[in-house]
Design a protein around this motif. Structure first.
Motif, PDB file in Angstrom:
ATOM      1  N   GLU A 124     -11.814  -3.249 -10.574  1.00  0.00           N
ATOM      2  CA  GLU A 124     -12.795  -2.269 -11.032  1.00  0.00           C
ATOM      3  C   GLU A 124     -12.245  -0.846 -10.936  1.00  0.00           C
ATOM      4  N   LYS A 125     -11.500  -0.544  -9.881  1.00  0.00           N
ATOM      5  CA  LYS A 125     -10.850   0.766  -9.766  1.00  0.00           C
ATOM      6  C   LYS A 125      -9.827   0.939 -10.884  1.00  0.00           C
ATOM      7  N   CYS A 126      -9.054  -0.112 -11.104  1.00  0.00           N
ATOM      8  CA  CYS A 126      -8.055  -0.105 -12.175  1.00  0.00           C
ATOM      9  C   CYS A 126      -8.722   0.204 -13.512  1.00  0.00           C
ATOM     10  N   LEU A 127      -9.789  -0.511 -13.811  1.00  0.00           N
ATOM     11  CA  LEU A 127     -10.496  -0.332 -15.073  1.00  0.00           C
ATOM     12  C   LEU A 127     -11.033   1.088 -15.210  1.00  0.00           C
ATOM     13  N   ALA A 128     -11.617   1.630 -14.163  1.00  0.00           N
ATOM     14  CA  ALA A 128     -12.169   2.985 -14.218  1.00  0.00           C
ATOM     15  C   ALA A 128     -11.087   4.006 -14.552  1.00  0.00           C
ATOM     16  N   VAL A 129      -9.928   3.878 -13.921  1.00  0.00           N
ATOM     17  CA  VAL A 129      -8.825   4.799 -14.203  1.00  0.00           C
ATOM     18  C   VAL A 129      -8.346   4.612 -15.639  1.00  0.00           C
ATOM     19  N   GLN A 130      -8.207   3.380 -16.062  1.00  0.00           N
ATOM     20  CA  GLN A 130      -7.747   3.115 -17.430  1.00  0.00           C
ATOM     21  C   GLN A 130      -8.703   3.693 -18.464  1.00  0.00           C
ATOM     22  N   LEU A 131      -9.987   3.491 -18.273  1.00  0.00           N
ATOM     23  CA  LEU A 131     -10.950   4.006 -19.242  1.00  0.00           C
ATOM     24  C   LEU A 131     -10.885   5.529 -19.317  1.00  0.00           C
ATOM     25  N   ARG A 140      -9.911   1.090 -25.903  1.00  0.00           N
ATOM     26  CA  ARG A 140      -9.284   0.201 -26.880  1.00  0.00           C
ATOM     27  C   ARG A 140      -7.808  -0.065 -26.594  1.00  0.00           C
ATOM     28  N   HIS A 141      -7.339   0.330 -25.436  1.00  0.00           N
ATOM     29  CA  HIS A 141      -5.931   0.141 -25.074  1.00  0.00           C
ATOM     30  C   HIS A 141      -5.695  -1.290 -24.591  1.00  0.00           C
ATOM     31  N   SER A 142      -4.516  -1.802 -24.838  1.00  0.00           N
ATOM     32  CA  SER A 142      -4.189  -3.179 -24.446  1.00  0.00           C
ATOM     33  C   SER A 142      -4.212  -3.370 -22.927  1.00  0.00           C
ATOM     34  N   ASP A 143      -3.938  -2.325 -22.159  1.00  0.00           N
ATOM     35  CA  ASP A 143      -4.013  -2.442 -20.702  1.00  0.00           C
ATOM     36  C   ASP A 143      -5.450  -2.727 -20.251  1.00  0.00           C
ATOM     37  N   THR A 169       1.403  11.822  -5.305  1.00  0.00           N
ATOM     38  CA  THR A 169       2.244  12.537  -6.274  1.00  0.00           C
ATOM     39  C   THR A 169       1.633  12.633  -7.672  1.00  0.00           C
ATOM     40  N   LEU A 170       0.913  11.592  -8.086  1.00  0.00           N
ATOM     41  CA  LEU A 170       0.377  11.556  -9.444  1.00  0.00           C
ATOM     42  C   LEU A 170      -1.116  11.866  -9.507  1.00  0.00           C
ATOM     43  N   GLY A 171      -1.802  11.644  -8.415  1.00  0.00           N
ATOM     44  CA  GLY A 171      -3.252  11.795  -8.391  1.00  0.00           C
ATOM     45  C   GLY A 171      -3.934  10.487  -8.737  1.00  0.00           C
ATOM     46  N   ALA A 172      -5.230  10.431  -8.482  1.00  0.00           N
ATOM     47  CA  ALA A 172      -5.989   9.193  -8.635  1.00  0.00           C
ATOM     48  C   ALA A 172      -6.191   8.783 -10.081  1.00  0.00           C
ATOM     49  N   LYS A 173      -6.124   9.699 -10.997  1.00  0.00           N
ATOM     50  CA  LYS A 173      -6.394   9.401 -12.415  1.00  0.00           C
ATOM     51  C   LYS A 173      -5.086   9.381 -13.209  1.00  0.00           C
ATOM     52  N   HIS A 174      -4.283   8.380 -12.956  1.00  0.00           N
ATOM     53  CA  HIS A 174      -2.998   8.238 -13.661  1.00  0.00           C
ATOM     54  C   HIS A 174      -2.805   6.763 -14.017  1.00  0.00           C
ATOM     55  N   PRO A 175      -2.288   6.470 -15.214  1.00  0.00           N
ATOM     56  CA  PRO A 175      -2.087   5.073 -15.622  1.00  0.00           C
ATOM     57  C   PRO A 175      -1.229   4.255 -14.659  1.00  0.00           C
ATOM     58  N   ASP A 176      -0.245   4.883 -14.023  1.00  0.00           N
ATOM     59  CA  ASP A 176       0.585   4.142 -13.065  1.00  0.00           C
ATOM     60  C   ASP A 176      -0.223   3.713 -11.846  1.00  0.00           C
ATOM     61  N   VAL A 177      -1.150   4.548 -11.431  1.00  0.00           N
ATOM     62  CA  VAL A 177      -2.030   4.204 -10.314  1.00  0.00           C
ATOM     63  C   VAL A 177      -2.894   3.002 -10.701  1.00  0.00           C
ATOM     64  N   ALA A 178      -3.392   3.018 -11.928  1.00  0.00           N
ATOM     65  CA  ALA A 178      -4.195   1.892 -12.420  1.00  0.00           C
ATOM     66  C   ALA A 178      -3.377   0.602 -12.373  1.00  0.00           C
ATOM     67  N   ARG A 179      -2.138   0.658 -12.829  1.00  0.00           N
ATOM     68  CA  ARG A 179      -1.283  -0.533 -12.828  1.00  0.00           C
ATOM     69  C   ARG A 179      -1.073  -1.070 -11.417  1.00  0.00           C
ATOM     70  N   THR A 180      -0.906  -0.163 -10.470  1.00  0.00           N
ATOM     71  CA  THR A 180      -0.708  -0.593  -9.085  1.00  0.00           C
ATOM     72  C   THR A 180      -1.969  -1.237  -8.535  1.00  0.00           C
ATOM     73  N   TYR A 181      -3.138  -0.649  -8.829  1.00  0.00           N
ATOM     74  CA  TYR A 181      -4.395  -1.292  -8.424  1.00  0.00           C
ATOM     75  C   TYR A 181      -4.451  -2.716  -8.990  1.00  0.00           C
ATOM     76  N   ASP A 209       0.803  -1.197   0.000  1.00  0.00           N
ATOM     77  CA  ASP A 209       0.000   0.000   0.000  1.00  0.00           C
ATOM     78  C   ASP A 209       0.850   1.267   0.000  1.00  0.00           C
ATOM     79  N   LYS A 210       2.108   1.153   0.384  1.00  0.00           N
ATOM     80  CA  LYS A 210       2.985   2.329   0.382  1.00  0.00           C
ATOM     81  C   LYS A 210       3.151   2.886  -1.025  1.00  0.00           C
ATOM     82  N   CYS A 211       3.367   1.998  -1.969  1.00  0.00           N
ATOM     83  CA  CYS A 211       3.532   2.422  -3.357  1.00  0.00           C
ATOM     84  C   CYS A 211       2.287   3.167  -3.831  1.00  0.00           C
ATOM     85  N   LEU A 212       1.135   2.595  -3.579  1.00  0.00           N
ATOM     86  CA  LEU A 212      -0.120   3.215  -3.993  1.00  0.00           C
ATOM     87  C   LEU A 212      -0.304   4.566  -3.314  1.00  0.00           C
ATOM     88  N   GLU A 213      -0.011   4.635  -2.036  1.00  0.00           N
ATOM     89  CA  GLU A 213      -0.147   5.893  -1.297  1.00  0.00           C
ATOM     90  C   GLU A 213       0.740   6.982  -1.903  1.00  0.00           C
TER      91      GLU A 213
END
Length: 86
Positions: free
Chosen positions: A43-50, A56-59, A10-22, A1-5
């Motif tokens: 589901e959180k990951c998907l919401a950020v990715q969309l 249509r992204h491979s992620d 630093t990046l905010g909730a709507k960032h692809p790196d956050v999605a990857r961590t979820y 959870d440290k990484c996610l925190e």
């Protein structure tokens, strides 16, 4: 959870790196048998990715795959098949 925190701060909730961590945390939870929590994080990951990379992204495809795998482990084969076919 440290990484996610750190990422959220630093990046905010709507960032692809956050999605990857979820997604990464969700995959570990799935292996530990915490399937409901894993699905929540997928589901959180998907919401950020969309919002960030688009449907249509491979992620996004990989997240659908991971979610389908959780449904399969829960015995919900219809839901799993629906996501595998996306």
């Amino acid at each position: 959870d440290k990484c996610l925190e750190i990422q959220l701060n630093t990046l905010g909730a709507k960032h692809p790196d956050v999605a990857r961590t979820y997604g990464s945390i969700a995959n570990i939870l799935k292996k530990q048998g915490a399937l409901d929590r894993a699905m929540e994080l997928h589901e959180k990951c998907l919401a950020v990715q969309l919002d960030t990379v688009g449907a249509r992204h491979s992620d996004v495809a990989m997240t659908y795959y991971n979610m389908a795998n959780v449904f399969e482990k829960q015995g919900d084969l219809d839901q799993a098949m629906e996501l595998y076919e996306k």
